[in-house]
Design an enzyme around this catalytic site. Structure first.
Site, PDB file in Angstrom:
ATOM      1  N   PHE A   1       0.831  -1.199   0.000  1.00 47.46           N
ATOM      2  CA  PHE A   1       0.000   0.000   0.000  1.00 47.46           C
ATOM      3  C   PHE A   1       0.868   1.252   0.000  1.00 47.46           C
ATOM      4  CE2 PHE A   1      -2.274  -3.253   2.428  1.00 47.46           C
ATOM      5  CZ  PHE A   1      -3.558  -3.202   1.913  1.00 47.46           C
ATOM      6  N   ASP A   2       0.456   2.247  -0.765  1.00 51.60           N
ATOM      7  CA  ASP A   2       0.964   3.593  -0.566  1.00 51.60           C
ATOM      8  C   ASP A   2       0.355   4.134   0.726  1.00 51.60           C
ATOM      9  OD1 ASP A   2       2.162   6.088  -1.056  1.00 51.60           O
ATOM     10  OD2 ASP A   2       0.412   6.781  -2.174  1.00 51.60           O
ATOM     11  N   GLY A   3       0.929   5.229   1.247  1.00 54.06           N
ATOM     12  CA  GLY A   3       0.438   5.781   2.498  1.00 54.06           C
ATOM     13  C   GLY A   3      -0.597   6.870   2.307  1.00 54.06           C
TER      14      GLY A   3
ATOM     15  N   ASP B   1      -2.240   6.061  -5.135  1.00 49.75           N
ATOM     16  CA  ASP B   1      -3.142   7.093  -5.626  1.00 49.75           C
ATOM     17  C   ASP B   1      -2.567   7.892  -6.793  1.00 49.75           C
ATOM     18  OD1 ASP B   1      -2.429  10.150  -4.099  1.00 49.75           O
ATOM     19  OD2 ASP B   1      -1.273   8.350  -3.693  1.00 49.75           O
TER      20      ASP B   1
END
Length: 317
Positions: free
Chosen positions: A178-180, A291
């Protein structure tokens, strides 16, 4: 007693995210525009959500199993948690028509995927069924449906259908990266960076290091994966990674936020703006969520990837 999905990790997924229907999709897209497409017959009516040629093509291929798609590995591994109890439900949620649904379920059966439920809307947006399904995640190749799902409060991503497929190095681990900011966390800090630059961002995050970030759209999914891991089987486990452009000192707030949520990730990569693709290649996730479209396209050269149209980097049209 009626069946229910209470307590299960529910993944809703479109047919193109699970299987390689790219050739069929070209016929589908041609039906929308009225352009000629492979398999189109003279006299077929153009411009309808599902052209006669598209349905005919799917019917002709009913006994031809579709090849695995980008999210196939993720789904197959998640379903492996159901060895001694039903913990994961994967539901087909697709704009396809019921005839195409027949091929989807047959393809799943050939590939030994136990899929029992599906909703096929014949060209209409399907995301409004996510609430009834109690979905924790929606994966689709249709960005409009993904955006609508995110707006409705569901974790959702547009599958990059050009992504390379997951490797088979870790058959007993579901690996998810996951990106943050704007994915696991809100875009609160990202807005500071976009507005005032890196120095202001670093100062902002250092000042608020002890204050947890608000949750992003994928925080509930991370929680659900954490519960699945705790209730899971010894034959399968979940390994998660945070892969973010943050660097010290901004790393501290991200770690403290996860601690506040009482959730652990197995790996954390604070890359300070380095390209994520090569690091993801080494982690070998079954799926990566980000995102930023640039990060997704870079990552897709190495791992299955999806775009989360959330936050300041993805303004509404």
């Amino acid at each position: 007693m009626a069946a229910n999905l209470d307590g299960q990790l529910v993944v809703a997924i479109s047919s193109r995210a699970l299987f390689d229907f790219e050739e069929e999709n070209r016929v589908f897209e041609a039906a929308l525009t009225g352009a000629p497409a492979p398999g189109a017959e003279a006299g077929a009516v153009p411009g309808r959500p599902h052209d006669d040629a598209y349905m005919k093509l799917q019917l002709e291929r009913l006994d031809v199993p579709a090849k695995p798609g980008v999210a196939f590995s993720l789904v197959k591994k998640l379903l492996a948690f159901n060895t001694d109890a039903k913990r994961v439900e994967v539901v087909m949620l697709s704009r396809n028509d019921p005839v195409s649904g027949l091929r989807v379920f047959r393809s799943a059966d050939v590939n030994k995927l136990k899929l029992e439920r599906g909703v096929f809307t014949k060209g209409r947006p399907p995301y409004n069924y996510l609430r009834a399904l109690q979905a924790n995640l929606f994966l689709s190749a249709n960005p409009d449906d993904v955006r609508a799902a995110l707006d409705a409060g569901f974790a959702a991503a547009t599958v990059a259908t050009h992504s390379v497929h997951a490797k088979s190095t870790y058959p007993n681990e579901v690996r998810i990266a996951f990106d943050g900011d704007a994915v696991l966390f809100s875009d609160q800090a990202e807005r500071v960076f976009q507005r005032n630059g890196l120095d202001a961002f670093q100062k902002h995050e250092r000042k608020l290091a002890a204050k947890p970030l608000p949750p992003g759209p994928f925080m509930p999914l991370l929680q659900a994966l954490h519960r699945l891991q705790q209730a899971g089987t010894p034959h399968m486990r979940i390994r998660t990674a945070l892969v973010t452009a943050r660097s010290a000192p901004a790393h501290e707030r991200a770690i403290r936020t996860l601690m506040d949520w009482n959730i652990e990730v197995d790996e954390a990569m604070f890359l300070g703006g380095l390209a994520k693709g090569e690091f993801l290649r080494e982690f070998e996730p079954d799926f990566f969520f980000d995102d930023q479209t640039g990060h997704v396209h870079s990552a897709a050269q190495h791992v299955p990837s999806g775009h989360v149209a959330s936050g300041v980097a993805n303004p509404q049209a």
